[in-house]
Design a protein around this motif. Structure first.
Motif, PDB file in Angstrom:
ATOM      1  N   SER A  87      37.818 -12.883  16.918  1.00 52.42           N
ATOM      2  CA  SER A  87      37.093 -11.678  17.333  1.00 52.42           C
ATOM      3  C   SER A  87      36.111 -11.325  16.224  1.00 52.42           C
ATOM      4  O   SER A  87      36.520 -11.000  15.104  1.00 52.42           O
ATOM      5  CB  SER A  87      38.064 -10.521  17.578  1.00 52.42           C
ATOM      6  OG  SER A  87      37.356  -9.316  17.802  1.00 52.42           O
ATOM      7  N   LYS A  98      29.676 -10.257  22.064  1.00 47.90           N
ATOM      8  CA  LYS A  98      29.667 -11.180  23.194  1.00 47.90           C
ATOM      9  C   LYS A  98      29.066 -12.525  22.785  1.00 47.90           C
ATOM     10  O   LYS A  98      28.332 -12.617  21.800  1.00 47.90           O
ATOM     11  CB  LYS A  98      28.874 -10.586  24.355  1.00 47.90           C
ATOM     12  CG  LYS A  98      29.445  -9.273  24.870  1.00 47.90           C
ATOM     13  CD  LYS A  98      28.579  -8.720  25.984  1.00 47.90           C
ATOM     14  CE  LYS A  98      29.117  -7.381  26.486  1.00 47.90           C
ATOM     15  NZ  LYS A  98      28.244  -6.805  27.566  1.00 47.90           N
ATOM     16  N   ASP A  99      29.348 -13.532  23.589  1.00 48.21           N
ATOM     17  CA  ASP A  99      28.851 -14.881  23.291  1.00 48.21           C
ATOM     18  C   ASP A  99      27.328 -14.941  23.293  1.00 48.21           C
ATOM     19  O   ASP A  99      26.726 -15.713  22.553  1.00 48.21           O
ATOM     20  CB  ASP A  99      29.385 -15.876  24.326  1.00 48.21           C
ATOM     21  CG  ASP A  99      30.867 -16.146  24.131  1.00 48.21           C
ATOM     22  OD1 ASP A  99      31.366 -15.890  23.021  1.00 48.21           O
ATOM     23  OD2 ASP A  99      31.514 -16.610  25.080  1.00 48.21           O
ATOM     24  N   GLU A 100      26.690 -14.127  24.143  1.00 48.81           N
ATOM     25  CA  GLU A 100      25.239 -14.208  24.284  1.00 48.81           C
ATOM     26  C   GLU A 100      24.483 -13.341  23.271  1.00 48.81           C
ATOM     27  O   GLU A 100      23.245 -13.318  23.265  1.00 48.81           O
ATOM     28  CB  GLU A 100      24.814 -13.816  25.701  1.00 48.81           C
ATOM     29  CG  GLU A 100      25.248 -12.423  26.133  1.00 48.81           C
ATOM     30  CD  GLU A 100      26.603 -12.426  26.808  1.00 48.81           C
ATOM     31  OE1 GLU A 100      26.923 -11.430  27.483  1.00 48.81           O
ATOM     32  OE2 GLU A 100      27.356 -13.403  26.647  1.00 48.81           O
ATOM     33  N   ASP A 101      25.175 -12.612  22.413  1.00 46.25           N
ATOM     34  CA  ASP A 101      24.505 -11.760  21.427  1.00 46.25           C
ATOM     35  C   ASP A 101      23.738 -12.610  20.414  1.00 46.25           C
ATOM     36  O   ASP A 101      24.242 -13.627  19.914  1.00 46.25           O
ATOM     37  CB  ASP A 101      25.521 -10.882  20.698  1.00 46.25           C
ATOM     38  CG  ASP A 101      26.027  -9.748  21.570  1.00 46.25           C
ATOM     39  OD1 ASP A 101      25.298  -9.350  22.485  1.00 46.25           O
ATOM     40  OD2 ASP A 101      27.149  -9.266  21.342  1.00 46.25           O
ATOM     41  N   SER A 190      36.418 -13.631  33.548  1.00 41.84           N
ATOM     42  CA  SER A 190      35.346 -13.512  32.555  1.00 41.84           C
ATOM     43  C   SER A 190      35.829 -13.950  31.183  1.00 41.84           C
ATOM     44  O   SER A 190      35.052 -14.398  30.351  1.00 41.84           O
ATOM     45  CB  SER A 190      34.839 -12.062  32.498  1.00 41.84           C
ATOM     46  OG  SER A 190      35.905 -11.169  32.218  1.00 41.84           O
ATOM     47  N   HIS A 191      37.120 -13.811  30.927  1.00 40.24           N
ATOM     48  CA  HIS A 191      37.711 -14.265  29.667  1.00 40.24           C
ATOM     49  C   HIS A 191      38.728 -15.353  29.988  1.00 40.24           C
ATOM     50  O   HIS A 191      39.564 -15.192  30.880  1.00 40.24           O
ATOM     51  CB  HIS A 191      38.392 -13.116  28.928  1.00 40.24           C
ATOM     52  CG  HIS A 191      37.454 -11.998  28.570  1.00 40.24           C
ATOM     53  ND1 HIS A 191      36.539 -12.105  27.545  1.00 40.24           N
ATOM     54  CD2 HIS A 191      37.270 -10.779  29.111  1.00 40.24           C
ATOM     55  CE1 HIS A 191      35.834 -10.984  27.470  1.00 40.24           C
ATOM     56  NE2 HIS A 191      36.255 -10.170  28.418  1.00 40.24           N
ATOM     57  N   LYS A 262      29.461 -15.738  33.339  1.00 42.41           N
ATOM     58  CA  LYS A 262      30.072 -14.436  33.082  1.00 42.41           C
ATOM     59  C   LYS A 262      29.169 -13.310  33.588  1.00 42.41           C
ATOM     60  O   LYS A 262      29.209 -12.187  33.098  1.00 42.41           O
ATOM     61  CB  LYS A 262      30.337 -14.265  31.586  1.00 42.41           C
ATOM     62  CG  LYS A 262      31.336 -15.277  31.030  1.00 42.41           C
ATOM     63  CD  LYS A 262      31.617 -15.019  29.562  1.00 42.41           C
ATOM     64  CE  LYS A 262      32.627 -16.027  29.026  1.00 42.41           C
ATOM     65  NZ  LYS A 262      32.942 -15.782  27.587  1.00 42.41           N
TER      66      LYS A 262
END
Length: 346
Positions: A87, A98-101, A190-191, A262
């Motif tokens: 995390s 988030k992954d896309e950040d 989503s997870h 997602k």
């Protein structure tokens, strides 16, 4: 004859053709080269969220770097910190990124400090759901068939004389078989994982309540509902109606998210009438789930079932409120008429 007359009498010679010179090539000035934009490199520092110790440091990270990709690259040196249990946060007590950040879109400078928290051992959602739903299905059937060591020996492998007991077994089994099939073929998570410790908590809840309910419903001294067949028939209709509604909502939610993504979208009613509840409720799957257990409570007229329904309603209300707040925060055009779980009430 004078000179002028003599000149006029002579034949005129043709004028020589004009000489055309080839065009002289003009050298055009070369366009000025565009100045290259300076590449801004980032420095990423990762600290332990609890101790504030420096775990690793990344120098000269080229843009546009994804936060989690960069951090996980740094933390991959320790095999116990596999990606699912990592995390990464901007604040030690904040939410996980988030992954896309991307670094440029976060409130950080060229030197970014992130905090790492170990989520512990992880297990897939599918495994958790299959485990917690298979348990109640088997446990209830053990009580229904009255296997030895549950009731008095004289009742071993006997059957109840009340038809509502057999109907309750069919409804309970149908409910959990439906959940198992939805887990395998309908739900898109989503997870991918959840903490391993949750499986023990979830199984204790589902398995324990299943045993408590089954013990009294299948007990040799069980008495049928007060209003008899009419009460059971109405309860069965409520149960089946809500089961179909719950399944319809799950299909509608599944169609909102393409496989492997997602993506989050606002759920709206479809041509299926059971989805029209979306006009008034953010989480109608919980609304229908509550209705199913209310129908089962009415059918069996059993106190443990009523208590299980109440506890489930409290938990689903917490989940529905959280999801409702998430919708309002993420989508500015989210319908304000909707309530989390009960229309106009809650």
């Amino acid at each position: 004859m004078d000179a002028l007359a003599l000149e006029a009498a002579l034949p005129k010679r043709a004028a020589p053709p004009p000489v055309i010179l080839p065009p002289v090539p003009v050298k055009r000035p070369k366009p000025a080269k565009k100045a290259k934009k300076a590449v801004v490199f980032f420095e990423v520092e990762i600290l332990d969220a609890k101790t504030k110790d420096k775990l690793c440091f990344l120098d000269k990270v080229r843009p546009p770097p994804r936060v989690l990709t960069s951090c996980r690259l740094c933390l991959s040196t320790d095999p116990q910190w596999y990606p699912a249990r990592q995390s990464i946060r901007l604040d030690p007590k904040g939410k996980s990124l988030k992954d896309e950040d991307v670094l440029q879109q976060l409130p950080v400078g060229t030197t970014a400090t992130f905090y790492f928290r170990d989520l512990g051992a992880q297990i897939s959602w599918v495994t958790v759901f299959l485990t917690e739903y298979t348990g109640p299905l088997i446990i209830y059937l053990l009580f229904y068939f009255r296997v030895p060591f549950i009731y008095a020996p004289k009742y071993d492998f006997t059957t109840s004389k009340h038809w509502v007991v057999h109907l309750a077994c069919m409804c309970h089994s149908f409910h959990y078989v439906k959940r198992l099939l939805e887990t395998l073929f309908v739900h898109r998570f989503s997870h991918g994982t959840m903490p391993l410790r949750n499986i023990f908590k979830n199984c204790t809840y589902y398995w324990g309540f299943a045993a408590w309910m089954a013990y009294y419903i299948n007990h040799p001294l069980y008495t049928p509902p007060m209003y008899g067949e009419q009460q059971v028939t109405i309860a069965l209709m409520i149960f089946l109606f809500c089961q179909i509604g719950n399944f319809s909502i799950h299909i509608a939610l599944r169609n909102l998210r393409p496989p492997g993504s997602k993506t989050r979208k606002i759920p709206y009613p479809t041509k299926n009438p059971f989805t029209w509840v979306f006009l008034l409720v953010s989480c109608p799957n919980y609304t229908y789930e509550l209705g199913s257990w209310l129908g089962f409570t009415m059918m069996t007229q059993c106190l443990p079932v009523a208590f299980f329904t109440f506890v489930g309603f409290v938990q689903m209300t917490v989940w529905a409120k959280g999801k409702h707040r998430s919708y309002l925060k993420e989508f500015r055009d989210y319908p304000t008429l909707r309530s989390p779980i009960l229309p106009f009430i809650l």
